[in-house]
Write a protein that holds these residues in place. Structure first.
Motif, short mmCIF file in Angstrom:
data_model
loop_
_atom_site.label_atom_id
_atom_site.label_comp_id
_atom_site.label_asym_id
_atom_site.label_seq_id
_atom_site.Cartn_x
_atom_site.Cartn_y
_atom_site.Cartn_z
N LYS C 558 0.70 -1.25 0.04
CA LYS C 558 0.01 -0.19 0.08
C LYS C 558 0.65 1.10 0.01
N ASN C 562 0.87 3.80 -3.16
CA ASN C 562 0.65 5.16 -2.99
C ASN C 562 1.58 6.21 -2.76
N TYR C 565 3.16 7.98 0.07
CA TYR C 565 2.06 9.06 0.63
C TYR C 565 2.60 10.57 0.84
N GLU C 568 0.25 13.10 -0.14
CA GLU C 568 -0.87 13.54 0.91
C GLU C 568 0.08 14.18 2.12
#
Lengths: 100, 170, 642
Positions: C558, C562, C565, C568
């Motif tokens: 993950k 992603n 991140y 983010e």
């Protein structure tokens, strides 16, 4: 001989008489004539200086002032006629459209 | 006091009196007549200053042409007397007269106490420069551009006067 | 011939002007395409001629500055439009114009039918112009002009299809992130000017070369310049814009975001090699940032499913490699990798463009497969590019990558080498994952029936550039065959005069041929081969393995898919506070409250003053005349009795 100062003082008086006329009279045409008086008093100054200094420039200026005065009279009187036609008066107290 | 000086003083007094009459007459016609008179006095004063040409056009142009125009307009509009000349001397008029008196005092103060040395006699050249010949030469040599410009202005004034005074624009 | 360098720069600008100003009137795409391509093509021919003349010259006599006209002269600042023709700049010029020309030709096919055809070619030519200014400039200010120019063109081209919101966002992101780097670069320029009083390369480096190693001001200068390079070349922490930049047309990704613009940072550091050699601390930072970026981007690339995203992260990773080379002081190797990378990365991007074209704008590799039989030319050229980037001899990527690894081993540390080698293995792995999922195996899209896709081979304007680039990807590296394999390192000899000062300052020992070199070569090839093998095994033969791994280490998977991140994180740490702060404090508070309050208050004040002030205007002319006379009397009084 009469001095230059005499002519200048005379001119000042005539000018002031013209100013008083402009400021106090209500008839637009008389105001206009007072302006002519003022113009003439200045002309007198110019001619006096021209003669006392021996310089022709002053008289040239007078010549042009008279020309301008003629043009101004033509236009000014035309305006007065147009005004009179619209408001039926030449009383400048009643012509106050520029008021706030 | 020579005769010449006396003559100038008389002319000056006449000019001032006629000017005062101009601004105090109720009827505009009278004003115009006194103004013409004033112009004659001034023309005579020009002569004492040896400015013959200016004196002549003062009478011809001012008294003869411009004043006739005034007269004509006044009669055309058929204006009566100005009623409120003396009935209502407002504080505004008092202020105006006061200011004007202050002004004339100032100028006379300047003239009386200023430095005007060597200015108590007319220049020797004055008689020469007052002639039509001299002024004509000057006008069409040094002042040729201004005189052209002023002639354009005159034309504009003519056109402007016609446009303004016309009843209807079409 | 050297004098014609100005023409090399000017031609693309003419092309940009012609297409930009009258392109919208030209209905014929061919005319636009030919104007766009031919100007760059002529530039390329001219630079080849200059290159040939350079080779004919004596080695000491090869560099020359062609001064065209004074640009800015203000106080102590004197800047000319002057181009420095030397080994480094001519190499970059050849790459930019050569690869650029091929991509122009390719674009004629790829952009066929686009309503913004003329706009596209105008931007592309403008980009070439800016890039040539960047690489040929003889001073930092002109370089900065090109630097900003490529940033602008990048913005324009990423947002080329501006009617879609996400392309506009991507363009903005690229621009803003680049601006952050440019800010550092600009501070670097100011520092240089304050320190040396000039921005011209030669006098500047001459002055710098007598300074002592480790001078603090040099550390700050080089660090600031490197921040600029980090932005432009998409390194940690400013790499986030490059993957998003894939929103633009694919040839743009090939030209700008793989082959040329992003290498500007590498070029700039190499150009300032003298300064960097004097700041060993910065060089360490460069090396570490480069390696971290290489590893990070390579791991992200493992899990991406968008064909262009994989290539984008691969580019970031390869750029990290280049900085690693620069960081250990092997400036010429960094440039060598720029040069080989330009070929195979442009090839891979153009190949992916052909695939996307064939699949009707499908970019998900999970929905491809088996394209080998549909588009053989694209397949073969793409495969060559993949082998080249993986570092299999005798293709181009092998030589430059091997040199980097060798220098890292000798001049860096073993730890750096281990990570670099792992990254090389990862690169081979994800590239062949891409090849496998795209070209091999069975098709995973509908071949027949309704909504079926019918992949088709690309037109000749697209395949010919692919073939040329494939050939270059094979032979391009042969100018740098290492001594261990009996080569002469021709490119090193060629570039040596440019880095002569830096090399003297660094005083790195000349490496002879050791047994360890052969071991290193064998190891790196083995790692690459292993990566390829594993990728083929996992994704072709046993597709359940990667799925199982993803499930088993779902946390890691993950994080990788992603992209750690990072976006983010930036959103949470920087973007949102800025937006919220702007909205709450700057807009509602300062703008509405204070600024608008002052403006409205002033208007209110004026209103009140004029409400009573206007009563003075009685409208009777004589009233005004009285005021007039009063003024005259007052002024005369003042003049008399002051």
């Amino acid at each position: 001989m009469v001095s230059l100062n005499f002519y200048l003082s005379l001119s000042a008086m005539l000018f002031t008489i013209g100013v008083v006329g402009v400021l106090t009279r209500r008839n637009a045409i008389i105001v206009f004539m007072s302006i002519e008086l003022m113009l003439n008093s200045v002309n007198l100054t110019l001619v006096a200086f021209s003669s006392f200094l021996g310089d022709a420039t002053g008289q040239m200026l007078v010549f042009f002032v008279i020309t301008i005065a003629a043009a101004e009279a033509a236009i000014g009187l035309a305006i007065i006629i147009a005004l009179f036609r619209n408001k039926q008066t030449v009383n400048i107290d009643e012509i106050n459209l520029l008021k706030w | 006091m020579t005769f010449e000086e006396a003559f100038v003083y008389i002319l000056a007094a006449g000019a001032i009196v006629s000017a005062l009459l101009v601004i105090t007459r109720r009827n505009p016609i009278n004003s115009v007549i006194y103004l013409v008179l004033n112009f004659f006095f001034l023309a005579a004063l020009y002569l004492t200053l040896k400015a013959q040409f200016i004196a002549i056009i003062q009478i011809l142009v001012y008294a003869g042409a411009i004043m006739v125009l005034f007269m004509f307009v006044i009669m055309l509009l058929n204006l009566g007397d100005e009623k409120q000349l003396r009935d209502r001397v407002t504080w505004k008029q008092m202020v105006a007269i006061g200011l004007s008196l202050a002004f004339v005092m100032q100028v006379i103060y300047i003239v009386g106490f200023g430095e005007t040395d060597g200015m108590d006699a007319i220049s020797a050249k004055a008689a020469e420069i007052g002639t039509v010949e001299y002024i004509g030469k000057e006008l069409f040599s040094h002042y040729v551009l201004p005189i052209e410009a002023i002639s354009v202005l005159i034309v504009l004034a003519v056109v402007g006067a016609i446009v303004l005074a016309k009843r209807k624009l079409d | 011939m050297y004098n014609l360098i100005g023409l090399v720069v000017l031609l693309p600008l003419i092309g940009a002007a012609v297409n930009g100003l009258v392109g919208w009137r030209i209905k014929n795409e061919k005319v636009i395409g030919i104007v766009g391509s031919a100007t760059v093509g002529f530039s390329f021919v001219l630079s080849v001629l200059i290159f040939i003349e350079m080779l004919g010259r004596d080695v000491l006599n090869r560099a020359e500055v062609i001064d065209y006209f004074r640009w800015i002269g203000a106080g102590g600042l004197e800047t000319s439009f002057a181009y420095q023709v030397d080994q480094l700049s001519i190499l970059m010029t050849l790459v930019v114009t050569g690869v650029g020309f091929l991509i122009h030709v390719y674009s004629i096919g790829y952009m066929h039918g686009d309503p913004g055809f003329w706009r596209y070619f105008s931007y592309l030519n403008l980009f070439i112009f800016a890039m040539l200014n960047l690489v040929l400039a003889d001073n930092f200010l002109l370089l900065f002009l090109g630097w900003e120019g490529v940033g602008l063109c990048s913005y324009l081209l990423i947002g080329f299809w501006y009617e879609k919101k996400f392309t506009g966002d991507a363009a903005k992101k690229a621009f803003v992130v680049n601006r952050i780097g440019d800010f550092g670069f600009l501070i670097g320029l100011f520092l240089i000017f304050v320190t040396f009083g000039t921005l011209k390369f030669e006098p500047l480096f001459l002055q710098a070369s007598v300074m002592s190693v480790g001078e603090p001001v040099l550390f700050w200068i080089t660090l600031m310049l490197f921040i600029g390079a980090v932005g432009k070349s998409a390194q940690i922490p400013l790499f986030v814009w490059l993957p998003d930049a894939m929103a633009g047309p694919t040839p743009v990704s090939a030209l700008i975001h793989a082959a040329t613009m992003v290498t500007a940072g590498v070029y700039m550091v190499a150009r300032s090699a003298t300064l960097y050699a004097l700041a060993p601390l910065t060089l360490e930072i460069v090396a570490v940032i480069g390696l971290l970026t290489a590893v990070l981007a390579a791991t992200i690339a493992l899990t991406q499913n968008d064909i262009k995203k994989v290539l984008a992260y691969s580019t970031v990773s390869q750029l990290g490699y280049m900085f690693l080379a620069l960081g250990v002081g092997a400036f010429w190797v960094g440039i060598f990798h720029v040069y080989t990378h330009a070929f195979f990365k442009a090839l891979l991007f153009l190949g992916s463009g052909a695939v996307i074209h064939a699949m009707h704008h499908e970019q998900d590799i999970q929905k491809m497969g088996g394209l080998r039989k549909y588009m053989p030319k694209t397949y073969i050229t793409f495969l060559i590019g993949a082998i080249a980037i993986s570092g299999i001899p005798p293709l181009a990527g092998f030589f430059s990558k091997d040199e980097i690894l060798a220098y890292v081993w000798h001049d860096g540390s073993v730890l750096l080498w281990v990570f670099a080698a792992i990254t090389a293995g990862l690169t081979a792995f994800y590239m062949f994952r891409l090849v496998t999922l795209t070209f091999w195996g069975d098709p995973r899209f509908k071949e027949h029936g309704e909504h079926a896709k019918h992949p088709h081979e690309a037109p000749a304007t697209m395949t010919v550039p692919l073939i040329i680039l494939a050939v270059l990807s094979i032979i391009g590296g042969w100018v740098g065959i290492p001594k261990a394999l009996g080569g002469g390192l021709a490119i090193k000899q060629f570039l040596a005069p440019v880095f002569e000062r830096a090399d003297r300052i660094m005083a790195l020992p000349e490496h002879g041929v050791h047994a360890v070199d052969y071991v290193l070569i064998l190891l790196s090839v083995a790692i690459a081969a292993a990566g390829i093998y594993v990728a083929r095994l996992w994704y072709l033969k046993k597709p359940e393995i990667p799925g199982g791994l993803a499930k088993k280490y779902s946390g890691v998977y993950k994080v990788l898919s992603n992209k750690y991140y990072v976006d983010e994180l930036y959103d949470a740490a920087i973007v949102n506070p800025t937006v919220k702060g702007s909205r709450k404090l700057l807009w509602r508070g300062i703008d509405v409250g204070i600024i608008d309050g002052i403006v409205n208050g002033l208007a209110k004040l004026v209103e009140i003053v004029s409400k009573y002030g206007r009563l003075v205007q009685v409208g009777v002319v004589q009233g005004y005349a009285v005021a007039f006379v009063f003024g005259i009397v007052f002024i005369i009084f003042w003049l008399l009795f002051r």
